[in-house]
Each structure stands twice: as structure tokens, then as C-alpha cells.
Design an enzyme around this catalytic site. Structure first.
Site, mmCIF file in Angstrom:
data_model
loop_
_atom_site.group_PDB
_atom_site.id
_atom_site.type_symbol
_atom_site.label_atom_id
_atom_site.label_comp_id
_atom_site.label_asym_id
_atom_site.label_seq_id
_atom_site.Cartn_x
_atom_site.Cartn_y
_atom_site.Cartn_z
ATOM 1 N N TYR A 174 49.174 39.599 55.982
ATOM 2 C CA TYR A 174 49.412 38.162 55.611
ATOM 3 C C TYR A 174 48.977 37.312 56.781
ATOM 4 C CZ TYR A 174 51.952 39.548 51.553
ATOM 5 O OH TYR A 174 52.317 40.187 50.492
ATOM 6 N N HIS A 220 46.457 54.190 70.475
ATOM 7 C CA HIS A 220 48.229 54.377 70.442
ATOM 8 C C HIS A 220 48.832 55.223 69.336
ATOM 9 C CE1 HIS A 220 51.914 52.672 72.476
ATOM 10 N NE2 HIS A 220 52.107 52.494 71.248
ATOM 11 N N ARG A 248 55.541 53.958 78.605
ATOM 12 C CA ARG A 248 56.093 53.237 77.712
ATOM 13 C C ARG A 248 56.845 52.152 77.958
ATOM 14 N NH1 ARG A 248 59.972 56.275 73.479
ATOM 15 N NH2 ARG A 248 58.311 57.803 73.659
#
Length: 862
Positions: free
Chosen positions: A127, A83, A37
Site C-alpha cells: 500500500y 539482502h 548485521r
């Protein structure tokens, strides 16, 4: 301490030490965070989430030459396949890779609102649209050629790469930051061109030192630009992997039409929020922590950043700038902590180790890619060989196939009859009829020959390490050519760290200072020599009320002593003066030295080395004022520069410092006044005093009508020098110094030029030789350069000859001497203006003038 745990399978109770259990569980967790990570891989510089995003986009065909895809689609693809974490963590990763102020080299091309440097949030993922940048594609190149290892994804249904086969040294150019368990990383971004240069230097010499590498990879290079202030921490980071870098924002000083100064911040330190900085500056002004600010406003637009700070009228720009650096985030420090995963284990790496790990990885990629390409080429050659055998026995092959009842029978027949492999036999059976023509056979033969050449080359690559490293260098040079750019972040060395003279070329430059205090340096070769009487060339664009007042030549390694009309002295290295175009305005001198707004530069002295003890203890600074006061002080008194300057002379009310000269204690001093008189007296008649003294009278001046215009100090042993005087209407002449008799200090002096309405008042007095050049600057900005030898000698009571043709409204502003003519005179083609032909001496135009002037008696000295 222990705890009883029941085994559900056999009913037994097993004793477990809870301390050991917690240790094991926490170590497993921390290693999962470290490896999976928080820390980047040293090879591709990516954390798993970044790698998965780029790989997922590549798998979707979301390339730079294809249309954008919705960010939500990419997030879903990456989350569903590779993921298994929250969608926000994936989208935040995508957003950061698309922000030009976050990554030095962006990896994602975004369309839509991706936030701002003010800390505004990006639009929702539904968007915005994204696709890969070309640089990211270079990181994914050759991924389908077995160049890297793949591992199973979270549910063992798909494979994902453990590392990308990148050609881009991403760890260094984009940096990384992350907090793991028990450790953290903070790697600064660098310039791609510099990093590639460093990699090539390392490949050429594996024993290269970090000190030699730093000549290529100079310092971090931040996406937001700024200035690295001090180099010691950067150097320490390169050498040990841990250090500290101080970054400052960039500030310009502008002057409004009303004459008020304002600061314009146009670049910020890395990761600084502009809106928060704006608010902080306003708060500092409100709390009176910084006194000189009247208003702060943000004028940023799509053309760039512009945070404007208006200054109060009495504020000194340089002082406010230093306060901003001290009290706000305009100066920020970053800790360098180069921790990355090397073979799955975290390590602190210095610069050479990071470059070495990348080169080793590229070598592994080239070997694996070459093996893959060799295997594919050999497989292709094997099939083409089968084609050629079949085409050589075409009739037999056709007959055999027609006689076979099934494809398997035909395949076995071909294998036994022509000693073909199963692969070759299958390929022949699948061969299209059109390839049986004679032309197609020639193409197959050519293709076979090409494949055999490729196989030979690939085998050479695998057997020759030098050839492999040449391939790596060629690919790096291609990366530099495609993606390399200039540095964005400037490096500013501290005086204690190194001598700037060692890294700055020594050359002569022309330094100009305007009436309103704008200074710049320009190469001396930009000013070409012209003939006496010419129109001249434009030497500096100025505002209508401004004109060039001081103009002189100095070496970039020298130190300039600036003396102001109020009697203060300031220091500045010539290389610290900003370089500008010949026609440029320059930079306000208040930006460079702490000069009050109600004071201005009057005299400049060029010192080669203030550290030379013998020189500073045997030379003097001679100062004179407009009212005729003269003073002498040992140069050693001015050898210790102070940021706020020192007092050089105490100036009486109504007077001002006019001129400063460097002498050896054995000179003769001449002072000239506006009305055309001059005095000559030995320097030793003026005793040396401390910096705070007032001085003594040098020449008698009628304070209501007259004033001193200049002073020269001539060495008594130098018989080659003559006295040059210039009037404000452009007339001048040279006169032998012996024509001026030595008198007592403080007298009225003798006539040095005949002042008429045609000549105007006396403007300058200089000591010159025939080897010198003269540079004359007018209030209109016109500059002309001429040889002193072209100016004839005349008696001290004559009006002289025209040196420069002036418009009716123009006057001479400054006259400067160039110490020696250039060894190679520059061609003046294209530089001569209108009226540059040789003019006759004005004394010959009016035959009676010279005679009448020469017959006048000298004004007696008192």
C-alpha cells in the site's frame, strides 16, 4: 572432551575437540553478526541492510525527482539482489528511514501510512510508496566514479558497494543503535549544521581538543525535540564514547477561560510512545501518585502534538511538572555507546575520532574520484587529439579510408600513416561526417583545450593535499547550505555543572509582572523615551481584567528576590525569566517558582551577587505592610535560595506585605499612605530581627479607609535625591526630601500631595534624581517613559502636574524608576502617540491652586 567424526571421502576418522569446534563456530557467527548485521560503518554510518536499500533504490532510478514506486517493488529488488533475508526486515528498515520521529534527517521519502508516534503499525508494503530523499542522493553521489570498493553479492552474480561515498556525516547526524554478540551500539543523533561546523574546525586544526570541538557540536539533537537536562553525561560521551544523556519533554502552562491551569506537552523525549505516556499519566492520577491532575487527554492533530493535562484548582503547576518528570517517561535517560566498525573492526569512538574517520574517508573518496576523472579526461583528450590530427590531414584520411577494403585495414592504415593509437583510429572511423565542417573543428579544438585545463587541475589536486582538503570543506559547506537547520533539542545546564552567567550576555532588561501574575523580560531599548504628557506606547497586551503591576530594570546576571503579599520570599535569576515581545503577555510566574495560586508578588529586589559575603552581611531588607507595619532583616538571611521559598515576615490577618527595599543600614525611611500623608524617620530606629518576626509600627493608618501605598529608603549622604509622588489619575511632582521633617516612627506623618477628585488617590512614592528616567504603566497596558528632569519640583502640599493623559476609565497601575538615562537616547520618531506635545503645568492653568495649596498647614505628626 572429543568426538569421533568420519571423513566421507577417505574413510578416516579424525579426532576433533568439541570445545575448540564450538569456540570457532561461535566466533565466526558473532563476527558475522557484528560486521554484517548489527554495527554501522564509521564512514557512512549505515548497516548493510540500510546501505543495500539505498543502493537498490538508486539502481532502480527511484530518485527524489522521479515518481514514487511501490515499497513492495523495492523490497523485492533488495531481497532478490543483495539482502537474502526476510522481507519484513527490509520493509522495517525502509519504514524507519521514512519516519520523521525516528530519524533526525530522513533518507526515504514515503507516501502513505508509515505508522505514528503513538506506536501504530505502518500499512503493508503493497500500500505504501517511496523514493529517495535528496539527502540520500548526496550519500550516493559519485558512486559510479570508482570512489568505493564493491564486493560480490550473496550468489556472486552482482556487485554491491562495501560503503557509500557519502558527503553526509550520517553516523553522527542520524546516530545508530544495535545489539550484536557480546557488544552493542547506541549513537545519538546530532544537528547537521553543528557537525559540519565541527568537521571544518577539525580540518582547519587537526590538534583541536574535544573541549574546543564541543563549542561547535554542542550536544545530541533529537528528531522529537525535547530538552537535554544536564550536560555532564553528554560531555563524558563526547570525551570517552560512553556517557548518559537525560532528555525531558517540553511542557507549556496555559490558563483556561475559567481561570483553571492546564499543562500542554508538545514535545516528547526520543523514542517515547505518546499513547503509552498518555495512559501512564492517567494511571498515575488514578493511583493518586500525582495528586494535582483532574484529567489527561490527547488533542494532537496534523498541526502538532498536544497532550493536555487539566490541573485541579489547588494544584501548583511547577510541582505537577516535576512529578511528571519523576514518575513518567516524560524524563528518560539514554546510554551513549559510540561503537562502530573501523576498517572492519568494532571500536569505541569519541567525538574527535568519529570526525577524523569521516574526514579521512572523504579524503580517500576525493582522491579516488579525482583519479577516475583524470583517467577519463586523459582518455577523452587522447581521442580529441586523434580527431585534430585527422582533421589536419582530412583529404589524406578520406583517401586512405576509401582505398581500404575493410575497417580493420583502414584502422591499421591510419595507425601506421599518422602514428595514431588503436583507440584513436577506431574513434576516427566512427566520426560522423557533420563533424568534418570547419565550425565543428573549432568546437573540437575548444573542447580539447578545456579537457587539458581540467587535466592540469586534476593533477594539481592529486599533488596538493591542501587543495584536496579545500574541496572537502567546500563540499561540506554546500551540504550545510542545502540540508542544515536549527537545533530541535534545547540544552538545559544544571546549576552544579557551570555558571550560566559565563554563556549569557550581560545586558539591562525591562521586567514586567501583570496583576494576574504573568512575567516577561524585554530589552530596555524597546522602550523609547517620550515627552511628559504623551499618550504612551503599548507596553503589554493583557486580558481585559489584567494589567501590568510591576515594571523595573535589571541586569541578566543578577538575582531577583520576589516577596509575596503573604510574606514569602522566592529567588529567580533574571536570565531564567522568559524573554518576550514588548506587546506579549509573558508567562505565568507559577511556571518559574512554586508560588501558591492564592498568593501574589508584591515587591522585587535586584541583587547583583548573593555570594558576596561582605555585601550580604552589611545590607538589610526593609519590609512594610499595607497596615503600616515595618520590619528590617539582614540580607544574609535571604542568601540561601530554596525552591519552595522562605518566610520573610509574619503577616497578621487582614494585612499584606506591600513593599521591600534594600538598604545599607544608614538610610532614612519614608512611608506614604493613600490619603496623601507621608512620614520620614531614621532606619536605625527599626532594629533588625529574624525572618519569622512580625515587625513594628511605621506609620499610623486608619485601616477602614486608608492603606500604605509605598515606601522609600534614602541614603542620608545623598543630597541629589528628591521625593516623587504620583496619583492614580496621572498627576505627579517632585519635592525636596528636606521639606519632610524627621519625626518618630509610628506617627501620622505630614501632607505629601493635595488629594482631589481630579488627582485621585496617591498611588506611588519614589526617590529619584534628575538623571533618572520614569516608566509609568496604566491598567490598560499603555506604557510611557519620560525623563525625571522634565517633572518640575513643587511644594509637598501641591497637587503637581499631569504626567500622562489618561482616558476616563483608565488609571495608573505601576510607576518604576530607571536608574540612569541611556547614554544614547533613542530617536522617538514613530513612538509618540496622539497628544504627545508638551503640556503646561496644571498649577499654571489655575493660578490660585498652587497658592492655596501651598498655604495649607502641615498635618501635625504624632
Amino acid at each position: 572432551m572429543s568426538e569421533n567424526t568420519e571423513n566421507q571421502q577417505d574413510g578416516k576418522i579424525i579426532q576433533i575437540n568439541i570445545e575448540e569446534q564450538m569456540k570457532t563456530a561461535y566466533i565466526d557467527y558473532s563476527m558475522s553478526v557484528i560486521v554484517g548485521r548489527a554495527l554501522p560503518d564509521v564512514r557512512d554510518g549505515l548497516k548493510p541492510v540500510h546501505r543495500r536499500v539505498l543502493f537498490g533504490m538508486n539502481e532502480l532510478g527511484n530518485n527524489s525527482n522521479k515518481p514514487y514506486k511501490k515499497s513492495a517493488r523495492i523490497v523485492g529488488e533488495v531481497m532478490g539482489k543483495f539482502h537474502p533475508h526476510g522481507d519484513s526486515s527490509i520493509y522495517d528498515t525502509i519504514v524507519r528511514m521514512a519516519q520523521p520521529w525516528s530519524l533526525r534527517y530522513m533518507l526515504v521519502d514515503g507516501q502513505g501510512n508509515f505508522g505514528s508516534v503513538d506506536g501504530d503499525m505502518p500499512a503493508a508494503m503493497r500500500y505504501t510508496e517511496i523514493r529517495l530523499q535528496r539527502m540520500a542522493e548526496a550519500m550516493l553521489e559519485d558512486i559510479d566514479k570508482e570512489t568505493v570498493d564493491f564486493s560480490l553479492n550473496f550468489d556472486d552474480t552482482l556487485e554491491e558497494p562495501t560503503v557509500l561515498p557519502t558527503r553526509i556525516p550520517n553516523l553522527l547526524i542520524n546516530g545508530a543503535s544495535g545489539i550484536a554478540v557480546g557488544m552493542a551500539t547506541n549513537i545519538m543523533p546530532h544537528n547537521l549544521t553543528e557537525v559540519v561546523d565541527g568537521l571544518i574546525a577539525y580540518i582547519d586544526n587537526r590538534d583541536i581538543t574535544i573541549e574546543e570541538l564541543v563549542k561547535h557540536v554542542k550536544a545530541p539533537d533529537f528528531p522529537t525535540g525535547g530538552i537535554i537536562y544536564g550536560y555532564e553525561g553528554v560531555k563524558q560521551g563526547f570525551e570517552t564514547g560512553r556517557g548518559r544523556v537525560v532528555v525531558r519533554g517540553k511542557i507549556n502552562v496555559e490558563t483556561s477561560k475559567a481561570g483553571r491551569e492546564r499543562l500542554v506537552i508538545y514535545e516528547l523525549p526520543y523514542q517515547i510512545n505518546k499513547a503509552a505516556l498518555h495512559q501512564k499519566i492517567a494511571q498515575l492520577a488514578d493511583d493518586k501518585i500525582i495528586e494535582g491532575i483532574s484529567e489527561a487527554r490527547d488533542e494532537s492533530d496534523r498541526d502538532g502534538m498536544r497532550l493536555v493535562i487539566d490541573l485541579k484548582r489547588e494544584a501548583i503547576a511547577n510541582v505537577v511538572i516535576n512529578q511528571l518528570y519523576k514518575y513518567s517517561e516524560l524524563q528518560t535517560s539514554y546510554g551513549i555507546n559510540n561503537v562502530a566498525l573501523v576498517k572492519g573492526r568494532p571500536r569505541v569512538l569519541n567525538l574527535k575520532e568519529m570526525l577524523a574517520e569521516f574526514v579521512d574517508f572523504r579524503h580517500e573518496v576525493v582522491v579516488r574520484r579525482t583519479r577516475f576523472e583524470l583517467r577519463k579526461a586523459e582518455e577523452k583528450a587522447h581521442i580529441l587529439q586523434g580527431y585534430l590530427i585527422a582533421l589536419d590531414h582530412l583529404d589524406e584520411v578520406i583517401a586512405l579510408i576509401r582505398a581500404s577494403r575493410t575497417p580493420d585495414e583502414a584502422k591499421d592504415g591510419l595507425m601506421s600513416r599518422f602514428e595514431l593509437s588503436e583507440i584513436q583510429s577506431k574513434a576516427i572511423l566512427e566520426l560522423r561526417l557533420q563533424r568534418l565542417t570547419g565550425m565543428e573543428r573549432d568546437k573540437i579544438k575548444e573542447e580539447y583545450d578545456e579537457v587539458m585545463k581540467l587535466i592540469a587541475y586534476l593533477k594539481d589536486v592529486l599533488s596538493d593535499e591542501g587543495l584536496r582538503f579545500k574541496i572537502i570543506k567546500d563540499e561540506l559547506e554546500d551540504v550545510r547550505k542545502r540540508f542544515g537547520d536549527e537545533r530541535k533539542t534545547e540544552i538545559q545546564y544544571l546549576a552544579s555543572e557551570m555558571r550560566m552567567e559565563d554563556i549569557i550576555a550581560e545586558e539591562d532588561v525591562v521586567i514586567t509582572i501583570s496583576h494576574l501574575g504573568y512575567i516577561k523580560r524585554t530589552s530596555a531599548y524597546d522602550y523609547r523615551q517620550q515627552k511628559r504628557g504623551g499618550r504612551g506606547a503599548l507596553g503589554g497586551k493583557t486580558r481585559e481584567e489584567d494589567y501590568i503591576e510591576h515594571l523595573f530594570v535589571a541586569s541578566t546576571h543578577h538575582t531577583m528576590l520576589f516577596f509575596t503579599e503573604k510574606g514569602r520570599c522566592y529567588w529567580l535569576k533574571v536570565y531564567e525569566i522568559p524573554e518576550g515581545e514588548k506587546s506579549g503577555k509573558g508567562r505565568a510566574i507559577q511556571n518559574l517558582i512554586n508560588l501558591p495560586t492564592d498568593d501574589k508578588i508584591r515587591a522585587i529586589i535586584d541583587i547583583k551577587d548573593l555570594g558576596d559575603k561582605d555585601f550580604i552581611s552589611s545590607h538589610y531588607i526593609v519590609l512594610c505592610t499595607s497596615n503600616g507595619i515595618i520590619k528590617k532583616t539582614l540580607l544574609e538571611e535571604f542568601s540561601r535560595p530554596r525552591q519552595n521559598g522562605v518566610n520573610a515576615i509574619t503577616v497578621n490577618e487582614g494585612d499584606q506585605l506591600l513593599e521591600a527595599k534594600l538598604t545599607n543600614g544608614n538610610s532614612e525611611i519614608m512611608m506614604a499612605i493613600k490619603s496623601g500623608r507621608a512620614i520620614r524617620f531614621p532606619e536605625n530606629t527599626v532594629r533588625d530581627t529574624g525572618r519569622g518576626a512580625i515587625g513594628v509600627r511605621g506609620i499610623e493608618v486608619d485601616n477602614d479607609k486608608d492603606e500604605v501605598v509605598g515606601m522609600i529608603c534614602v541614603n542620608k549622604e545623598d543630597a541629589t535625591r528628591t521625593v516623587l509622588v504620583v496619583s492614580e489619575k496621572g498627576f505627579g511632582k517632585r519635592t525636596d526630601i528636606e521639606e519632610y521633617r524627621i519625626t518618630n516612627r509610628g506617627g501620622k506623618g505630614v501632607k505629601t500631595i493635595n488629594i482631589t477628585e481630579k488627582t485621585g488617590s496617591l498611588i506611588a512614592i519614589l526617590d529619584v534624581t534628575e538623571k533618572d528616567d520614569l516608566m509609568i504603566t496604566c491598567k490598560s497596558g499603555i506604557t510611557i517613559r519620560m525623563a525625571v528632569a522634565d517633572i518640575r519640583e513643587a511644594g509637598r502640599a501641591t497637587q503637581g502636574v499631569r504626567l500622562i493623559r489618561l482616558d476616563d476609565t483608565d488609571e495608573i497601575a505601576a510607576v518604576a524608576r530607571l536608574d540612569e538615562q541611556e547614554e544614547e537616547k533613542l530617536d522617538n520618531e514613530g513612538m509618540e502617540g496622539e497628544g504627545s506635545e508638551q503640556l503646561r503645568d496644571d498649577s499654571s492653568e489655575d493660578p490660585g491652586t498652587a497658592t492655596a495649596e501651598a498655604s495649607e498647614d502641615e498635618t501635625p505628626a504624632e
